[in-house]
Design a protein around this motif. Structure first.
Motif, PDB file in Angstrom:
ATOM      1  N   SER A 277       0.758  -1.178   0.224  1.00 61.90           N
ATOM      2  CA  SER A 277       0.099  -0.070  -0.067  1.00 61.90           C
ATOM      3  C   SER A 277       0.884   1.325   0.047  1.00 61.90           C
ATOM      4  O   SER A 277       2.259   1.172   0.205  1.00 61.90           O
ATOM      5  N   ALA A 278       0.318   2.331  -0.482  1.00 60.34           N
ATOM      6  CA  ALA A 278       0.858   3.638  -0.242  1.00 60.34           C
ATOM      7  C   ALA A 278       1.439   4.227   1.023  1.00 60.34           C
ATOM      8  O   ALA A 278       2.439   4.613   1.047  1.00 60.34           O
ATOM      9  N   HIS A 279       0.856   3.575   2.210  1.00 63.56           N
ATOM     10  CA  HIS A 279       1.173   3.762   3.342  1.00 63.56           C
ATOM     11  C   HIS A 279       2.453   3.085   3.787  1.00 63.56           C
ATOM     12  O   HIS A 279       3.326   3.860   4.587  1.00 63.56           O
ATOM     13  N   SER A 280       2.671   2.142   3.172  1.00 60.87           N
ATOM     14  CA  SER A 280       4.118   1.386   3.630  1.00 60.87           C
ATOM     15  C   SER A 280       5.243   2.341   3.054  1.00 60.87           C
ATOM     16  O   SER A 280       6.195   2.234   3.352  1.00 60.87           O
ATOM     17  N   GLN A 281       4.889   3.013   1.809  1.00 67.30           N
ATOM     18  CA  GLN A 281       5.775   3.742   1.294  1.00 67.30           C
ATOM     19  C   GLN A 281       6.050   5.293   1.842  1.00 67.30           C
ATOM     20  O   GLN A 281       6.945   5.806   1.799  1.00 67.30           O
ATOM     21  N   LEU A 282       5.030   5.524   2.731  1.00 65.92           N
ATOM     22  CA  LEU A 282       5.115   7.021   3.450  1.00 65.92           C
ATOM     23  C   LEU A 282       5.609   6.554   4.854  1.00 65.92           C
ATOM     24  O   LEU A 282       5.786   7.552   5.456  1.00 65.92           O
ATOM     25  N   LEU A 283       6.136   5.274   5.266  1.00 66.55           N
ATOM     26  CA  LEU A 283       6.408   5.242   6.540  1.00 66.55           C
ATOM     27  C   LEU A 283       7.628   6.174   6.922  1.00 66.55           C
ATOM     28  O   LEU A 283       7.712   6.827   7.907  1.00 66.55           O
ATOM     29  N   PRO A 284       8.750   6.402   5.786  1.00 63.57           N
ATOM     30  CA  PRO A 284       9.767   7.132   6.284  1.00 63.57           C
ATOM     31  C   PRO A 284       9.489   8.608   6.720  1.00 63.57           C
ATOM     32  O   PRO A 284      10.385   9.305   7.443  1.00 63.57           O
ATOM     33  N   TYR A 285       8.282   9.005   5.953  1.00 63.97           N
ATOM     34  CA  TYR A 285       7.993  10.447   6.036  1.00 63.97           C
ATOM     35  C   TYR A 285       7.144  10.631   7.317  1.00 63.97           C
ATOM     36  O   TYR A 285       6.665  11.885   7.637  1.00 63.97           O
TER      37      TYR A 285
ATOM     38  N   GLU B 242       7.962   9.384  10.251  1.00 65.46           N
ATOM     39  CA  GLU B 242       8.818   9.124  11.487  1.00 65.46           C
ATOM     40  C   GLU B 242       8.726   7.512  11.982  1.00 65.46           C
ATOM     41  O   GLU B 242       8.752   7.516  12.962  1.00 65.46           O
ATOM     42  N   GLN B 243       8.728   7.028  10.864  1.00 64.26           N
ATOM     43  CA  GLN B 243       8.447   5.421  11.107  1.00 64.26           C
ATOM     44  C   GLN B 243       9.801   4.731  10.169  1.00 64.26           C
ATOM     45  O   GLN B 243       9.401   3.639   9.545  1.00 64.26           O
ATOM     46  N   GLY B 244      10.799   5.393  10.066  1.00 67.15           N
ATOM     47  CA  GLY B 244      11.881   4.657   9.334  1.00 67.15           C
ATOM     48  C   GLY B 244      12.191   3.371   9.764  1.00 67.15           C
ATOM     49  O   GLY B 244      12.712   2.643   8.838  1.00 67.15           O
ATOM     50  N   ASN B 245      12.119   2.984  11.102  1.00 70.81           N
ATOM     51  CA  ASN B 245      12.725   1.624  11.440  1.00 70.81           C
ATOM     52  C   ASN B 245      11.684   0.586  11.050  1.00 70.81           C
ATOM     53  O   ASN B 245      12.357  -0.302  10.587  1.00 70.81           O
ATOM     54  N   VAL B 246      10.593   0.932  11.063  1.00 73.93           N
ATOM     55  CA  VAL B 246       9.284  -0.014  10.436  1.00 73.93           C
ATOM     56  C   VAL B 246       9.908  -0.198   8.965  1.00 73.93           C
ATOM     57  O   VAL B 246       9.614  -1.321   8.463  1.00 73.93           O
ATOM     58  N   TYR B 247      10.062   1.000   8.287  1.00 75.47           N
ATOM     59  CA  TYR B 247      10.239   0.735   6.936  1.00 75.47           C
ATOM     60  C   TYR B 247      11.409   0.184   6.508  1.00 75.47           C
ATOM     61  O   TYR B 247      11.354  -0.964   5.586  1.00 75.47           O
ATOM     62  N   ASN B 248      12.487   0.257   7.097  1.00 78.61           N
ATOM     63  CA  ASN B 248      13.761  -0.457   7.142  1.00 78.61           C
ATOM     64  C   ASN B 248      13.681  -1.990   7.393  1.00 78.61           C
ATOM     65  O   ASN B 248      14.139  -2.601   6.897  1.00 78.61           O
ATOM     66  N   ALA B 249      12.625  -2.423   8.310  1.00 75.18           N
ATOM     67  CA  ALA B 249      12.548  -3.691   8.691  1.00 75.18           C
ATOM     68  C   ALA B 249      11.637  -4.536   7.777  1.00 75.18           C
ATOM     69  O   ALA B 249      11.820  -5.652   7.577  1.00 75.18           O
ATOM     70  N   LEU B 250      10.907  -3.850   6.942  1.00 75.04           N
ATOM     71  CA  LEU B 250      10.282  -4.303   5.754  1.00 75.04           C
ATOM     72  C   LEU B 250      11.059  -4.821   4.684  1.00 75.04           C
ATOM     73  O   LEU B 250      11.843  -4.065   4.272  1.00 75.04           O
TER      74      LEU B 250
ATOM     75  N   ASP C 114       7.632 -13.828   4.917  1.00 75.57           N
ATOM     76  CA  ASP C 114       8.892 -13.101   4.865  1.00 75.57           C
ATOM     77  C   ASP C 114       8.913 -11.565   4.438  1.00 75.57           C
ATOM     78  O   ASP C 114       9.695 -11.041   3.938  1.00 75.57           O
ATOM     79  N   MET C 115       7.863 -10.976   5.135  1.00 77.44           N
ATOM     80  CA  MET C 115       7.713  -9.486   4.606  1.00 77.44           C
ATOM     81  C   MET C 115       8.589  -8.691   5.497  1.00 77.44           C
ATOM     82  O   MET C 115       8.972  -7.351   5.123  1.00 77.44           O
ATOM     83  N   PHE C 116       9.368  -9.001   6.446  1.00 81.55           N
ATOM     84  CA  PHE C 116      10.179  -8.389   7.556  1.00 81.55           C
ATOM     85  C   PHE C 116      11.359  -8.976   7.202  1.00 81.55           C
ATOM     86  O   PHE C 116      11.585 -10.236   6.907  1.00 81.55           O
ATOM     87  N   SER C 117      12.285  -8.153   7.128  1.00 77.19           N
ATOM     88  CA  SER C 117      13.610  -8.360   6.926  1.00 77.19           C
ATOM     89  C   SER C 117      14.123  -9.495   7.890  1.00 77.19           C
ATOM     90  O   SER C 117      13.958  -9.431   9.061  1.00 77.19           O
ATOM     91  N   GLY C 118      14.913 -10.498   7.405  1.00 75.24           N
ATOM     92  CA  GLY C 118      15.452 -11.463   8.395  1.00 75.24           C
ATOM     93  C   GLY C 118      14.406 -12.726   8.108  1.00 75.24           C
ATOM     94  O   GLY C 118      14.350 -13.837   8.978  1.00 75.24           O
ATOM     95  N   GLY C 119      13.253 -12.332   7.559  1.00 70.92           N
ATOM     96  CA  GLY C 119      12.268 -13.801   7.460  1.00 70.92           C
ATOM     97  C   GLY C 119      11.425 -13.731   8.694  1.00 70.92           C
ATOM     98  O   GLY C 119      10.472 -14.815   8.738  1.00 70.92           O
ATOM     99  N   ALA C 120      11.559 -12.894   9.827  1.00 70.48           N
ATOM    100  CA  ALA C 120      10.585 -13.001  10.740  1.00 70.48           C
ATOM    101  C   ALA C 120       9.251 -12.490  10.577  1.00 70.48           C
ATOM    102  O   ALA C 120       8.998 -11.329  10.607  1.00 70.48           O
TER     103      ALA C 120
END
Length: 117
Positions: free
Chosen positions: A82-90, A92-100, A110-116
């Motif tokens: 979704s567009a919301h996932s692309q807006l996460l860094p803007y 202040e949810q950069g950590n969540v964005y980087n984890a995806l 496997d949608m989170f980095s590391g397969g968790a």
């Protein structure tokens, strides 16, 4: 004979309880209105933050975020998010964005980095 009173009578106590109950009854609707106004203000602020995030995304990429499209054969992976996932860094949810992990569909385990997932 004079008799000194050192305590409240039952009637006085009941009158005080009734007055307190009436005051609470008058106060509760006012408290509810304040809560509703606070919730409305918070919602408006969230919408404003989303619009600012979309504008910031546009300033960086010269287009608005892709909307989530239905899965179709050959659809690019980013089109499934979704567009919301692309807006996460803007937002202040950069950590969540980087984890995806955007190389996997959003509904995969496997949608989170590391397969968790």
């Amino acid at each position: 004979m004079t008799r000194s009173r050192s305590a409240f009578t039952l009637i006085e106590l009941l009158v005080v309880i009734a007055i307190v109950a009436v005051l609470i009854g008058l106060l509760l609707p006012a408290v509810q209105k304040v809560r509703e106004a606070a919730a409305r203000t918070q919602c408006q602020n969230n919408l404003k933050q989303m619009s600012l995030a979309a504008q910031n995304f546009h300033d960086v990429y010269q287009h608005f975020p892709y909307g989530k499209s239905p899965p179709y054969p050959g659809a690019p992976i980013y089109a499934r998010w979704s567009a919301h996932s692309q807006l996460l860094p803007y937002l202040e949810q950069g950590n969540v964005y980087n984890a995806l992990d955007f190389t996997h569909p959003p509904n995969s385990g496997d949608m989170f980095s590391g397969g968790a997932g």
